[in-house]
Write a protein that holds these residues in place. Structure first.
Motif, PDB file in Angstrom:
ATOM      1  N   ALA A 118     -45.953  51.527   4.481  1.00  5.91           N
ATOM      2  CA  ALA A 118     -45.916  50.088   4.025  1.00  5.91           C
ATOM      3  C   ALA A 118     -45.446  49.972   2.714  1.00  5.91           C
ATOM      4  N   ASP A 119     -45.008  48.958   2.296  1.00  9.88           N
ATOM      5  CA  ASP A 119     -44.433  48.647   1.029  1.00  9.88           C
ATOM      6  C   ASP A 119     -45.468  47.891   0.198  1.00  9.88           C
ATOM      7  N   ALA A 120     -46.239  47.054   0.940  1.00  7.74           N
ATOM      8  CA  ALA A 120     -47.179  46.208   0.525  1.00  7.74           C
ATOM      9  C   ALA A 120     -48.439  46.176   1.635  1.00  7.74           C
ATOM     10  N   VAL A 121     -49.768  45.795   0.743  1.00  7.35           N
ATOM     11  CA  VAL A 121     -50.906  45.985   1.685  1.00  7.35           C
ATOM     12  C   VAL A 121     -51.372  44.652   1.241  1.00  7.35           C
ATOM     13  N   LEU A 122     -52.230  44.128   2.342  1.00  7.13           N
ATOM     14  CA  LEU A 122     -53.147  42.738   2.016  1.00  7.13           C
ATOM     15  C   LEU A 122     -54.386  43.293   1.909  1.00  7.13           C
ATOM     16  N   LEU A 123     -54.696  42.728   0.630  1.00  9.19           N
ATOM     17  CA  LEU A 123     -56.349  43.014   0.180  1.00  9.19           C
ATOM     18  C   LEU A 123     -56.868  41.400   0.209  1.00  9.19           C
ATOM     19  N   ILE A 124     -57.951  41.413   0.813  1.00  9.23           N
ATOM     20  CA  ILE A 124     -58.868  40.168   1.028  1.00  9.23           C
ATOM     21  C   ILE A 124     -59.915  39.795  -0.162  1.00  9.23           C
ATOM     22  N   LEU A 145     -47.852  50.849  -4.233  1.00  4.80           N
ATOM     23  CA  LEU A 145     -47.835  49.856  -3.098  1.00  4.80           C
ATOM     24  C   LEU A 145     -47.952  48.346  -3.598  1.00  4.80           C
ATOM     25  N   GLU A 146     -47.210  47.303  -3.196  1.00  2.37           N
ATOM     26  CA  GLU A 146     -47.529  46.040  -3.888  1.00  2.37           C
ATOM     27  C   GLU A 146     -48.586  45.665  -3.101  1.00  2.37           C
ATOM     28  N   VAL A 147     -49.207  44.461  -3.866  1.00  3.91           N
ATOM     29  CA  VAL A 147     -50.339  44.032  -3.250  1.00  3.91           C
ATOM     30  C   VAL A 147     -50.469  42.250  -2.952  1.00  3.91           C
ATOM     31  N   LEU A 148     -50.519  42.058  -1.801  1.00  2.00           N
ATOM     32  CA  LEU A 148     -50.821  40.529  -1.501  1.00  2.00           C
ATOM     33  C   LEU A 148     -52.220  40.352  -1.413  1.00  2.00           C
ATOM     34  N   LEU A 149     -52.806  39.418  -2.469  1.00  2.00           N
ATOM     35  CA  LEU A 149     -54.067  39.463  -2.671  1.00  2.00           C
ATOM     36  C   LEU A 149     -54.593  37.984  -1.997  1.00  2.00           C
ATOM     37  N   GLU A 150     -55.240  37.887  -1.176  1.00  2.80           N
ATOM     38  CA  GLU A 150     -55.975  36.894  -0.166  1.00  2.80           C
ATOM     39  C   GLU A 150     -56.870  36.340  -0.749  1.00  2.80           C
ATOM     40  N   ARG A 159     -60.892  35.156  -9.690  1.00  7.31           N
ATOM     41  CA  ARG A 159     -61.103  36.336  -9.565  1.00  7.31           C
ATOM     42  C   ARG A 159     -59.758  36.993  -9.300  1.00  7.31           C
ATOM     43  N   ALA A 160     -59.000  36.578  -8.414  1.00  3.58           N
ATOM     44  CA  ALA A 160     -57.476  37.104  -8.245  1.00  3.58           C
ATOM     45  C   ALA A 160     -56.694  37.057  -9.288  1.00  3.58           C
ATOM     46  N   MET A 161     -56.874  35.969 -10.199  1.00  4.18           N
ATOM     47  CA  MET A 161     -55.837  35.898 -11.415  1.00  4.18           C
ATOM     48  C   MET A 161     -56.630  36.616 -12.420  1.00  4.18           C
ATOM     49  N   ASP A 162     -57.512  37.401 -12.312  1.00  4.63           N
ATOM     50  CA  ASP A 162     -58.056  38.189 -13.398  1.00  4.63           C
ATOM     51  C   ASP A 162     -57.686  39.878 -13.008  1.00  4.63           C
ATOM     52  N   THR A 163     -56.799  39.834 -11.897  1.00  3.15           N
ATOM     53  CA  THR A 163     -56.263  41.090 -11.433  1.00  3.15           C
ATOM     54  C   THR A 163     -54.914  41.227 -11.890  1.00  3.15           C
ATOM     55  N   ILE A 167     -48.698  38.924  -6.429  1.00  2.00           N
ATOM     56  CA  ILE A 167     -48.556  38.180  -5.195  1.00  2.00           C
ATOM     57  C   ILE A 167     -49.812  37.577  -4.792  1.00  2.00           C
ATOM     58  N   ILE A 168     -49.877  36.424  -4.594  1.00  3.05           N
ATOM     59  CA  ILE A 168     -51.322  35.676  -4.281  1.00  3.05           C
ATOM     60  C   ILE A 168     -50.972  34.922  -2.984  1.00  3.05           C
ATOM     61  N   GLY A 169     -51.837  35.127  -1.582  1.00  7.54           N
ATOM     62  CA  GLY A 169     -51.793  34.469  -0.555  1.00  7.54           C
ATOM     63  C   GLY A 169     -53.102  33.565  -0.532  1.00  7.54           C
ATOM     64  N   ILE A 170     -52.717  32.377  -0.156  1.00  2.27           N
ATOM     65  CA  ILE A 170     -53.761  31.530  -0.019  1.00  2.27           C
ATOM     66  C   ILE A 170     -53.942  31.274   1.586  1.00  2.27           C
TER      67      ILE A 170
END
Ligand SMILES: O=P(O)(O)OC[C@@H](O)[C@@H](O)c1c[nH]c2ccccc12
Length: 250
Positions: A118-124, A145-150, A159-163, A167-170
């Motif tokens: 994987a190049d990136a992972v989804l974190l929820i 690994l890149e992160v798409l933070l959902e 909380r996501a903006m504090d990490t 890349i942020i997923g809505i």
């Protein structure tokens, strides 16, 4: 046989595991229109079986042909019919970055994702409480690994903006009752721009995109990318649907 030759051979073997390609963030940034991240999955809890025509490889080729900047591979097996093996196989040949879509709650799964190519992972965000969210984001980035933070709620977005996630997923889908509301993206984009101005992260609208009109609406909300699953998986010629979205948002 010297030890250094064995090590060189090992390095070459690790390199071959993954075809050369750019990062997810770069892929989103350099898209012509709205970036489309196209998803491969066989089924979903809300819809049951949705893949009725193509193998993962055939579908993958059509996604790339249509201009998807990245592909999301759902590896969760019990509810989405996914498999790790599919990700591993696609990683060896993919010219576009691959996102591993699963329910990642333990650092061990990050190592596993890396090993699967994987190049990136989804974190929820809703699955990672308190400090665990930052810990997992940092661990993933540390591993390369890149992160798409959902996120789905204002509190999760804060909380996501504090990490350090770039890349942020809505998610337009409420994971508690599976209901879809595209206005979630609109509201969260307004909030995101208040929290960070100018916005330095890439913003992705996820789930429930089922027409060109939906894509155009989300483009008007100012997102950089769309993550599209069912609408493409239901189509035998998903490349046409991707092309249409890309062309109309240029
Ligand atoms: O098939 P859709 O509605 O286009 O959705 C794709 C993707 O967003 C969705 O699979 C998804 C996004 N986040 C998730 C978290 C868990 C399970 C699934 C998802």
């Amino acid at each position: 046989m010297t030890l250094s030759r064995i090590v060189e051979a090992k390095k070459a073997e690790i390199k071959r595991m993954k075809a050369p390609r750019r990062s997810l963030k770069e892929a989103i940034s350099s898209a012509r229109g709205l970036a489309v991240i196209a998803e491969i999955k066989k089924a979903s809890p809300s819809r049951g079986v949705i893949e009725r025509t193509l193998t993962p490889e055939a579908r993958f080729q059509k996604y790339v042909e249509g201009g998807a900047v990245a592909v999301s591979v759902v590896t969760e097996g019990n509810f989405f019919g996914g498999s790790n093996e599919t990700l591993r196989q696609l990683s060896a040949i993919s010219p576009v970055p691959l996102l591993r879509k699963d329910f990642i709650i333990d650092p061990l799964q990050l190592y596993e994702s890396l090993f699967l190519g994987a190049d990136a992972v989804l974190l929820i965000a809703s699955l990672l409480e308190g400090k665990k969210l930052s810990m997992m984001v940092e661990k993933a980035l540390e591993l390369g690994l890149e992160v798409l933070l959902e996120v789905h709620t204002p509190d999760e977005l804060k909380r996501a903006m504090d990490t350090p996630a770039r890349i942020i997923g809505i998610n337009n889908r409420n994971l508690k009752d599976f209901s879809i509301d595209l206005r979630v993206t609109q509201r969260m984009m307004d909030l995101a721009r208040k929290l960070e101005n100018p916005l330095k992260r890439k913003m992705v609208s996820e789930s429930g995109i089922s027409s060109l009109e939906d894509a155009l609406f989300l483009a008007s909300c100012g997102v950089d990318a769309l993550l599209v699953g069912t609408y493409l998986v239901e189509a035998q010629d998903p490349q046409d649907r991707i092309r249409e979205i890309v062309e109309r948002t240029r």
